[in-house]
Scaffold this motif. Structure first.
Motif, PDB file in Angstrom:
ATOM      1  N   SER A 193       0.848  -1.193   0.000  1.00 56.63           N
ATOM      2  CA  SER A 193       0.000   0.000   0.000  1.00 56.63           C
ATOM      3  C   SER A 193       0.884   1.244   0.000  1.00 56.63           C
ATOM      4  N   PRO A 194       1.195   1.810  -1.176  1.00 57.68           N
ATOM      5  CA  PRO A 194       2.098   2.960  -1.225  1.00 57.68           C
ATOM      6  C   PRO A 194       1.524   4.200  -0.528  1.00 57.68           C
ATOM      7  N   TYR A 195       2.369   4.856   0.263  1.00 57.34           N
ATOM      8  CA  TYR A 195       2.109   6.136   0.937  1.00 57.34           C
ATOM      9  C   TYR A 195       1.151   6.066   2.120  1.00 57.34           C
ATOM     10  N   ARG A 196       0.165   5.225   2.086  1.00 60.38           N
ATOM     11  CA  ARG A 196      -0.744   5.118   3.232  1.00 60.38           C
ATOM     12  C   ARG A 196      -1.199   3.673   3.355  1.00 60.38           C
ATOM     13  N   MET A 197      -1.525   3.286   4.546  1.00 59.85           N
ATOM     14  CA  MET A 197      -1.950   1.905   4.763  1.00 59.85           C
ATOM     15  C   MET A 197      -2.988   1.876   5.872  1.00 59.85           C
ATOM     16  N   GLU A 198      -3.806   0.845   5.848  1.00 54.18           N
ATOM     17  CA  GLU A 198      -4.796   0.662   6.905  1.00 54.18           C
ATOM     18  C   GLU A 198      -4.109  -0.067   8.056  1.00 54.18           C
ATOM     19  N   SER A 199      -3.619   0.707   8.986  1.00 54.20           N
ATOM     20  CA  SER A 199      -2.894   0.139  10.119  1.00 54.20           C
ATOM     21  C   SER A 199      -3.581   0.556  11.416  1.00 54.20           C
ATOM     22  N   PRO A 200      -3.842  -0.407  12.308  1.00 53.01           N
ATOM     23  CA  PRO A 200      -4.468  -0.022  13.575  1.00 53.01           C
ATOM     24  C   PRO A 200      -3.605   0.949  14.379  1.00 53.01           C
ATOM     25  N   GLU A 201      -2.283   0.855  14.228  1.00 53.85           N
ATOM     26  CA  GLU A 201      -1.405   1.777  14.961  1.00 53.85           C
ATOM     27  C   GLU A 201      -1.601   3.219  14.495  1.00 53.85           C
ATOM     28  N   ILE A 202      -1.804   3.387  13.176  1.00 53.45           N
ATOM     29  CA  ILE A 202      -2.022   4.742  12.651  1.00 53.45           C
ATOM     30  C   ILE A 202      -3.399   5.247  13.076  1.00 53.45           C
ATOM     31  N   ASP A 203      -4.429   4.389  12.973  1.00 53.62           N
ATOM     32  CA  ASP A 203      -5.768   4.783  13.426  1.00 53.62           C
ATOM     33  C   ASP A 203      -5.751   5.123  14.918  1.00 53.62           C
ATOM     34  N   CYS A 204      -4.971   4.369  15.672  1.00 53.42           N
ATOM     35  CA  CYS A 204      -4.848   4.607  17.106  1.00 53.42           C
ATOM     36  C   CYS A 204      -4.251   5.992  17.368  1.00 53.42           C
ATOM     37  N   GLU A 205      -3.198   6.327  16.622  1.00 46.37           N
ATOM     38  CA  GLU A 205      -2.563   7.643  16.801  1.00 46.37           C
ATOM     39  C   GLU A 205      -3.529   8.773  16.452  1.00 46.37           C
ATOM     40  N   GLU A 206      -4.312   8.570  15.396  1.00 48.07           N
ATOM     41  CA  GLU A 206      -5.315   9.585  15.058  1.00 48.07           C
ATOM     42  C   GLU A 206      -6.346   9.716  16.181  1.00 48.07           C
ATOM     43  N   GLY A 207      -6.770   8.585  16.717  1.00 52.41           N
ATOM     44  CA  GLY A 207      -7.752   8.611  17.802  1.00 52.41           C
ATOM     45  C   GLY A 207      -7.247   9.361  19.021  1.00 52.41           C
ATOM     46  N   TRP A 208      -6.001   9.049  19.447  1.00 56.19           N
ATOM     47  CA  TRP A 208      -5.437   9.751  20.607  1.00 56.19           C
ATOM     48  C   TRP A 208      -5.261  11.233  20.330  1.00 56.19           C
ATOM     49  N   SER A 209      -4.827  11.565  19.106  1.00 51.63           N
ATOM     50  CA  SER A 209      -4.630  12.977  18.756  1.00 51.63           C
ATOM     51  C   SER A 209      -5.936  13.744  18.843  1.00 51.63           C
ATOM     52  N   ARG A 210      -7.009  13.142  18.338  1.00 52.94           N
ATOM     53  CA  ARG A 210      -8.306  13.816  18.380  1.00 52.94           C
ATOM     54  C   ARG A 210      -8.806  13.965  19.820  1.00 52.94           C
ATOM     55  N   LEU A 211      -8.587  12.952  20.644  1.00 52.05           N
ATOM     56  CA  LEU A 211      -8.983  13.067  22.050  1.00 52.05           C
ATOM     57  C   LEU A 211      -8.143  14.117  22.765  1.00 52.05           C
ATOM     58  N   LYS A 212      -6.851  14.135  22.470  1.00 47.96           N
ATOM     59  CA  LYS A 212      -5.943  15.056  23.156  1.00 47.96           C
ATOM     60  C   LYS A 212      -6.266  16.502  22.853  1.00 47.96           C
ATOM     61  N   CYS A 213      -6.655  16.788  21.611  1.00 42.90           N
ATOM     62  CA  CYS A 213      -6.935  18.183  21.272  1.00 42.90           C
ATOM     63  C   CYS A 213      -8.430  18.502  21.340  1.00 42.90           C
ATOM     64  N   GLY A 214      -9.217  17.549  21.824  1.00 45.21           N
ATOM     65  CA  GLY A 214     -10.642  17.820  22.024  1.00 45.21           C
ATOM     66  C   GLY A 214     -11.433  17.922  20.744  1.00 45.21           C
ATOM     67  N   VAL A 215     -10.933  17.312  19.672  1.00 44.20           N
ATOM     68  CA  VAL A 215     -11.601  17.392  18.371  1.00 44.20           C
ATOM     69  C   VAL A 215     -12.377  16.108  18.093  1.00 44.20           C
ATOM     70  N   SER A 216     -13.634  16.237  17.829  1.00 42.44           N
ATOM     71  CA  SER A 216     -14.540  15.170  17.387  1.00 42.44           C
ATOM     72  C   SER A 216     -14.308  13.816  18.064  1.00 42.44           C
ATOM     73  N   PRO A 217     -14.801  13.640  19.309  1.00 45.27           N
ATOM     74  CA  PRO A 217     -14.712  12.320  19.946  1.00 45.27           C
ATOM     75  C   PRO A 217     -15.437  11.241  19.148  1.00 45.27           C
ATOM     76  N   GLU A 218     -16.425  11.654  18.338  1.00 45.78           N
ATOM     77  CA  GLU A 218     -17.116  10.685  17.486  1.00 45.78           C
ATOM     78  C   GLU A 218     -16.123  10.034  16.519  1.00 45.78           C
ATOM     79  N   ARG A 219     -15.304  10.873  15.882  1.00 51.07           N
ATOM     80  CA  ARG A 219     -14.318  10.363  14.942  1.00 51.07           C
ATOM     81  C   ARG A 219     -13.254   9.530  15.674  1.00 51.07           C
ATOM     82  N   ALA A 220     -12.872   9.973  16.881  1.00 56.06           N
ATOM     83  CA  ALA A 220     -11.902   9.214  17.681  1.00 56.06           C
ATOM     84  C   ALA A 220     -12.447   7.823  17.982  1.00 56.06           C
ATOM     85  N   LYS A 221     -13.720   7.760  18.330  1.00 55.78           N
ATOM     86  CA  LYS A 221     -14.341   6.467  18.637  1.00 55.78           C
ATOM     87  C   LYS A 221     -14.307   5.542  17.420  1.00 55.78           C
TER      88      LYS A 221
END
Length: 467
Positions: free
Chosen positions: A129-157
């Protein structure tokens, strides 16, 4: 770099999964507000989220034009990943490398940007998968980032749910789902986080913050005994973790135990002495103790005047410190104004009321401010005209709110009192017309209104405690 290569780089950058492609600033009023949530909210201030924090700080510093400092933050993120996730360093670094690529691109260092894009590509190609991949680690980082900055807990979930589809027993993913579910429990369409919290504790028995969140949920369900046991256990095992201390303080505050809440918040302040929110919470707790003291006095249970002065002094100190650290916190200045008014320092009270009026407030906070300032003008400054003006303006903010009922009652009392002195007073007649139009019917006069007003004047401090 040729125009063709530069165009190809731009296309590759847009494919990366990182802070620059997650639209984290969408809908933000200001970068200051965004940074304040990231740096000063009490959740996730502990060591396990260092890489997430450094990536967010790099993102913020870039948007402030501090690109060299941003690159230093990314280096710290990489170092943290190597220490904490050495066995997954490549996959865990993909977000950081994506941020490197974007910042280098904006700095005009296109060759370096391309080098980081290539690093991402090499790892992703291992997974076809060039340049981007479906990785739980990447989704996890996005989730924590959204929770940390208070942006869209729906998307974090959603991010953490995707992670758990790949690895349903992962402790970190279950924690993320539990926290995002808890955040959503207070949204208009609440989602019960009980199952998620209990599963997270089962897989993360050493995570004391999750226990505090479950305790808060149990308290909300009136299961006080279970909540107390959980929070005491969490405090015993993580006595210096700021997120645990602040969550526990919230539980004791709701139990109407401001003394315990103050004790815990002051302990958190030892770790974060310049956190405006912590100072604000401590000040609010002391303010509650002031109000409780005054209720006792009103009921004939007199205490030492020095004790009251000491409580007011503590409340003022912490609220002033909160205001110094963050001048945009809602209600802080009106709290200070009311405390100064209670001690007869009317010039200081006026200063802080005007400072609160200068802020951008929600309609609820602005209406409450009009009520408090109207009370101040009526009871302390004895200026009925100003009180009438601010109470009327407050009613206009939201004529159907509970606050409006209080303000209408006060306006009616002022009108009745003034009519008892002069039934032809034009300002009073104008006020009565306003109240009639507001209610759609004529307001009854209260024969005992003068007595009502006199009784309120006997205890002007009570008017300053209104919420």
């Amino acid at each position: 770099m040729s125009d063709t290569a530069a165009s190809s780089l731009e296309s590759s950058l847009r494919l990366l999964k990182c802070h620059f492609t997650w639209n984290l600033l969408k809908g933000e009023n200001s970068l200051d507000d965004f940074e304040d949530r990231v740096c000063n909210q009490t959740e996730f201030q502990n060591s396990e989220f260092k890489a997430t924090m450094y990536n967010l700080l790099a993102f913020i510093k870039h948007h402030r034009g501090q690109n060299e400092e941003a690159l230093e933050c990314l280096q710290q993120a990489e170092d943290s990943i190597q220490r904490e996730h050495a066995d997954q360093a490549e996959i865990r670094s993909l977000v950081t490398w994506g941020n490197y690529a974007w910042i280098c691109y904006h700095m005009g260092r296109l060759s370096e940007a391309q080098a980081y894009v290539d690093k991402v590509k090499q790892v992703c190609e291992k997974f076809s998968s060039p340049y981007r991949m479906e990785s739980p680690e990447i989704d996890c980082e996005e989730g924590w980032s959204r929770l940390k900055c208070g942006v869209s807990p729906e998307r974090a979930k959603v991010c953490f749910e995707k992670c758990l589809e790949k690895n349903p027993k992962n402790p970190e993913f279950t924690c993320g789902l539990a926290i995002s579910s808890y955040r959503l429990d207070n949204k208009p369409a609440p989602q019960n986080p009980m199952d998620a919290l209990q599963q997270a504790i089962k897989l993360n028995p050493s995570n004391q913050y999750i226990k505090v969140l479950l305790a808060l949920k149990l308290q909300k369900m009136k299961r006080e005994g279970e909540a107390k046991t959980l929070v005491e256990e969490a405090l015993e095992k993580a006595s210096t973790a700021t997120d645990v201390l602040c969550g526990a303080a919230k539980l004791y505050w709701k139990k109407n135990d401001p003394d315990k809440a103050i004790q815990l918040l002051k302990k958190a302040l030892e770790c974060s002495p310049n956190n405006a929110y912590l100072h604000c919470h401590v000040g609010v707790c002391y303010r509650a103790k002031v109000q409780e003291y005054q209720k006792k006095e009103k009921n004939g249970m007199t205490g030492e005047e020095e004790e009251l002065e000491e409580l007011i002094g503590h409340a003022v100190y912490h609220l002033k410190r909160a205001d110094e650290l963050n001048g945009n916190l809602a209600n802080v200045c009106s709290y200070l104004a009311c405390l100064y008014a209670q001690t007869g320092q009317y010039e200081q009270a006026e200063h802080y009321f005007q400072k609160e009026f200068s802020k951008e407030l929600t309609s609820v906070d602005r209406q409450l401010l009009h009520l408090r300032y109207g009370n101040f003008q009526w009871f302390q400054m004895k200026c009925e005209s100003k009180a009438i003006n601010y109470l009327i303006e407050g009613v206009k903010i939201n004529p159907k709110s509970k606050m409006t009922v209080k303000m209408k009652s006060k306006l009616q009392n002022i009108a009745n009192f003034r009519l008892s002195k002069n039934r032809a007073d034009p300002e009073t007649l104008h006020l009565l017309t306003f109240l009639e139009e507001l209610n759609g019917n004529r307001q009854p006069t209260d024969e005992n209104s003068e007595k009502v007003l006199d009784s309120e004047c006997l205890d002007p401090s009570a008017s300053l405690a209104e919420e």
